[in-house]
Design an enzyme around this catalytic site. Structure first.
Site, PDB file in Angstrom:
ATOM      1  N   GLU A 229     -12.743  -9.855 -32.691  1.00 27.34           N
ATOM      2  CA  GLU A 229     -11.483  -9.896 -33.440  1.00 27.34           C
ATOM      3  C   GLU A 229     -11.708 -10.846 -34.596  1.00 27.34           C
ATOM      4  O   GLU A 229     -11.819 -12.056 -34.410  1.00 27.34           O
ATOM      5  CB  GLU A 229     -10.360 -10.403 -32.554  1.00 27.34           C
ATOM      6  CG  GLU A 229     -10.193  -9.535 -31.335  1.00 27.34           C
ATOM      7  CD  GLU A 229      -8.778  -9.541 -30.813  1.00 27.34           C
ATOM      8  OE1 GLU A 229      -8.127 -10.587 -30.899  1.00 27.34           O
ATOM      9  OE2 GLU A 229      -8.341  -8.503 -30.326  1.00 27.34           O
ATOM     10  N   CYS A 263      -4.914 -14.695 -38.713  1.00 35.40           N
ATOM     11  CA  CYS A 263      -5.762 -13.552 -39.056  1.00 35.40           C
ATOM     12  C   CYS A 263      -4.932 -12.483 -39.749  1.00 35.40           C
ATOM     13  O   CYS A 263      -5.417 -11.767 -40.610  1.00 35.40           O
ATOM     14  CB  CYS A 263      -6.415 -12.999 -37.804  1.00 35.40           C
ATOM     15  SG  CYS A 263      -5.249 -12.635 -36.506  1.00 35.40           S
TER      16      CYS A 263
HETATM   17  P1  NAD Z   1     -15.469 -19.296 -36.613  1.00 36.30           P
HETATM   18  O1  NAD Z   1     -16.153 -17.995 -36.767  1.00 36.30           O
HETATM   19  O2  NAD Z   1     -15.922 -20.418 -37.467  1.00 36.30           O
HETATM   20  O3  NAD Z   1     -15.583 -19.815 -35.109  1.00 36.30           O
HETATM   21  C1  NAD Z   1     -15.087 -19.070 -34.016  1.00 36.30           C
HETATM   22  C2  NAD Z   1     -15.770 -19.521 -32.732  1.00 36.30           C
HETATM   23  O4  NAD Z   1     -17.140 -19.171 -32.778  1.00 36.30           O
HETATM   24  C3  NAD Z   1     -15.728 -21.022 -32.502  1.00 36.30           C
HETATM   25  O5  NAD Z   1     -15.481 -21.269 -31.145  1.00 36.30           O
HETATM   26  C4  NAD Z   1     -17.129 -21.468 -32.884  1.00 36.30           C
HETATM   27  O6  NAD Z   1     -17.545 -22.666 -32.274  1.00 36.30           O
HETATM   28  C5  NAD Z   1     -17.950 -20.292 -32.409  1.00 36.30           C
HETATM   29  N1  NAD Z   1     -19.259 -20.114 -33.060  1.00 36.30           N
HETATM   30  C6  NAD Z   1     -19.638 -20.471 -34.306  1.00 36.30           C
HETATM   31  N2  NAD Z   1     -20.910 -20.089 -34.527  1.00 36.30           N
HETATM   32  C7  NAD Z   1     -21.341 -19.480 -33.403  1.00 36.30           C
HETATM   33  C8  NAD Z   1     -22.561 -18.872 -33.019  1.00 36.30           C
HETATM   34  N3  NAD Z   1     -23.601 -18.791 -33.849  1.00 36.30           N
HETATM   35  N4  NAD Z   1     -22.666 -18.351 -31.768  1.00 36.30           N
HETATM   36  C9  NAD Z   1     -21.625 -18.388 -30.925  1.00 36.30           C
HETATM   37  N5  NAD Z   1     -20.439 -18.962 -31.228  1.00 36.30           N
HETATM   38  C10 NAD Z   1     -20.301 -19.498 -32.462  1.00 36.30           C
HETATM   39  O7  NAD Z   1     -13.926 -19.017 -36.848  1.00 36.30           O
HETATM   40  P2  NAD Z   1     -12.695 -20.048 -36.835  1.00 36.30           P
HETATM   41  O8  NAD Z   1     -12.736 -20.877 -38.066  1.00 36.30           O
HETATM   42  O9  NAD Z   1     -12.614 -20.734 -35.534  1.00 36.30           O
HETATM   43  O10 NAD Z   1     -11.454 -19.055 -36.905  1.00 36.30           O
HETATM   44  C11 NAD Z   1     -10.964 -18.515 -38.098  1.00 36.30           C
HETATM   45  C12 NAD Z   1     -11.336 -17.055 -38.220  1.00 36.30           C
HETATM   46  O11 NAD Z   1     -10.904 -16.350 -37.071  1.00 36.30           O
HETATM   47  C13 NAD Z   1     -10.640 -16.380 -39.390  1.00 36.30           C
HETATM   48  O12 NAD Z   1     -11.547 -15.519 -40.037  1.00 36.30           O
HETATM   49  C14 NAD Z   1      -9.525 -15.588 -38.723  1.00 36.30           C
HETATM   50  O13 NAD Z   1      -9.062 -14.493 -39.472  1.00 36.30           O
HETATM   51  C15 NAD Z   1     -10.188 -15.180 -37.453  1.00 36.30           C
HETATM   52  N6  NAD Z   1      -9.205 -14.835 -36.419  1.00 36.30           N
HETATM   53  C16 NAD Z   1      -9.067 -13.520 -36.059  1.00 36.30           C
HETATM   54  C17 NAD Z   1      -8.111 -13.145 -35.120  1.00 36.30           C
HETATM   55  C18 NAD Z   1      -7.928 -11.706 -34.725  1.00 36.30           C
HETATM   56  O14 NAD Z   1      -7.240 -11.466 -33.739  1.00 36.30           O
HETATM   57  N7  NAD Z   1      -8.486 -10.729 -35.429  1.00 36.30           N
HETATM   58  C19 NAD Z   1      -7.301 -14.122 -34.525  1.00 36.30           C
HETATM   59  C20 NAD Z   1      -7.473 -15.448 -34.901  1.00 36.30           C
HETATM   60  C21 NAD Z   1      -8.431 -15.794 -35.859  1.00 36.30           C
END
Ligand code: NAD
Length: 458
Positions: A229, A263
């Site tokens: 997501e 999001c």
């Molecule tokens: P992010 O991608 O920076 O991090 C998300 C998660 O991934 C965190 O827990 C992080 O520690 C982990 N992570 C980072 N690198 C990783 C790797 N290489 N391997 C495994 N895990 C890793 O995103 P964020 O800043 O936490 O969230 C914001 C983003 O999330 C925005 O783009 C937003 O649109 C999206 N979002 C989408 C939805 C949806 O339902 N579509 C809902 C909420 C947020």
């Protein structure tokens, strides 16, 4: 050590010991053993544990909201909305899951003695890697149906929402969930990577497209269930037949709720030329009434951004837009002083050469573009790599339906925006991800079917 910082005043709340690689393997091993027992526990007992979790969360909703606000900067009223909204999601899963688990006889032929039946089994141990912007929502979309259907969950909250992750883990413990079935992993991307090194049987990720791409590439050869997501660049189109003030206020709230860190926040607005000036006037006037300040104060609508680094991303988008001819009506640069505050920012005269109309802003920045007609609006709305949500504001139901049929997005809205329902599937297209949470599809996502071909002995 993981430093937990309050984004409103930049003070360190606490330092937590991050999980090391070996600890992640140990947690996986414990989850694996626990899941073998849990999958055989009668469904009614699993329900009782989830009901106790729900009760505990309801009882400590204020404390939960305060913890959330302290680490992500979300205004307290919005944090309360999230915690209370999570209770409603739990209720949905409690009412719908048993039907999804029931065996289905799809054919019985008395003449040949052949019966065909479908049963459902849990995936096993799943990785739930989560974003910080709605940790209760995006977390519970996964861990509630996962546990109800007999899975174990290794929950890796964002490093920006770790206190909430640990709090949720404590609630599960207090609810009597057997040890090992829900474990919180502390740390950032590296710890997420170690989690994916484990032989988990499902990967449920919420976060950015950039990270989602890394994750799907990492697990591609493993043939396990993967749902992503991801982000959005969600558009709305305002037709000339609307109540302009109502549409302006509704879309301003859709753009700026949670400081635009949703999001499904409205990130692009297309307005018909006949009402463009009037719309912009109402939009700006309403936005000026939204109060910014300490997120723990009642009446505050804008808290700080959760991540300080995002301030530079937003400033760069504004610079790029203004350089290419956009008009800056409000905001535009970070506020001076402590805290990651960015003011509500409104840009007009924008077009699709500008990053602000193409790349996810994930902050309180909005571009409002004038369009000639429905055809131009539709072409621009679909001109994106993302496909999470898209909305149309009009009195004309037939035109709305026609436009919504042509929008390439997982959710479409008529006269509303920035809305999620537990009863409807939440799914993205393109860079917004793959798979669905919520609705009955978001229950089936945690199950694997087994097909039974049964012939009576002759
Ligand atoms: P992010 O991608 O920076 O991090 C998300 C998660 O991934 C965190 O827990 C992080 O520690 C982990 N992570 C980072 N690198 C990783 C790797 N290489 N391997 C495994 N895990 C890793 O995103 P964020 O800043 O936490 O969230 C914001 C983003 O999330 C925005 O783009 C937003 O649109 C999206 N979002 C989408 C939805 C949806 O339902 N579509 C809902 C909420 C947020």
């Amino acid at each position: 050590m993981l430093e937990v910082v309050n984004p409103a005043n930049e003070t360190v709340i606490t330092r937590l010991e991050a999980d090391q690689k070996q600890a992640v393997s140990q947690k996986f091993a414990a989850a694996k053993v626990a899941q073998q027992v849990w999958r055989a526990v009668p469904y009614a007992e699993r329900v009782r544990v989830v009901e106790r979790f729900r009760k505990l969360l309801a009882e400590c909703s204020e404390e939960s909201a305060q913890i959330l606000t302290s680490e992500v900067g979300k205004p307290l009223a919005q944090a309360r909305n999230e915690v209370n909204g999570t209770l409603a999601r739990i209720d949905f899963f409690l009412s719908e899951t048993s039907a999804r688990l029931r065996d289905q006889v799809v054919q019985h032929d008395a003449a040949t003695g052949m019966t065909e039946r479908i049963s459902q089994e849990p995936l096993g141990v799943i990785a739930n890697i989560s974003a910080w912007n709605y940790p209760y929502f995006v977390g519970s979309n996964v861990f509630i149906p996962a546990l109800l259907t007999g899975n174990a969950v290794l929950y890796k909250p964002s490093e920006f929402a770790t206190l909430t992750g640990r709090h949720i883990e404590k609630l599960w413990h207090d609810a009597g969930l057997p040890s090992g079935l829900f474990q919180c992993l502390v740390g950032g991307g590296e710890v997420g990577g170690w989690l994916l090194d484990q032989p988990v049987e499902g990967v449920f990720f919420t976060g950015s497209y950039a990270t989602g791409k890394k994750i799907i590439e990492k697990v591609a050869g493993r043939m396990v269930r993967v749902q992503l997501e991801l982000g959005g660049k969600d558009p709305v189109y305002i037709r000339p037949d609307v109540n302009v003030k109502v549409a302006a206020e509704s879309t301003a709230d859709g753009a700026f709720y949670n400081a635009g860190q949703s999001c499904c926040a409205v990130e692009r607005i297309y307005v018909h030329q006949d009402i463009y000036d009037q719309f912009v006037e109402h939009f700006v006037a309403f936005t000026r009434t939204l109060k910014s300040g300490n997120p723990t104060e009642e009446g505050v609508y804008f808290g700080p951004l959760a991540r300080k680094a995002q301030l530079s991303v937003l400033e760069e988008q504004v610079r790029d837009a203004v350089k290419k001819g956009a008009k800056l009506l409000l905001g535009g640069e970070r506020q001076a002083g402590k805290g990651a505050y960015f003011p509500a920012t409104v840009l007009t005269n924008v077009d699709h050469t500008m990053a602000v109309m193409r790349e996810e802003s994930f902050g309180p920045v909005i571009g409002i573009q004038k369009v000639r007609d429905d055809a131009e609006a539709l072409q621009l709305m679909n001109d994106t790599e993302y496909g999470l949500t898209a909305g149309v504001y009009t009195r004309d139901a037939a035109t709305a339906t026609s436009l919504m049929n042509q929008l390439n997005a997982g959710s479409v809205y008529w006269n509303c925006c920035d809305r999620v329902s537990p009863r409807l599937p939440w799914s993205g297209r393109g860079h917004s991800g793959v798979g669905s949470t919520l609705s009955i599809l978001g229950i089936d996502a945690f199950l694997k079917p087994k097909a039974w071909h049964l012939r009576l002995p002759s």
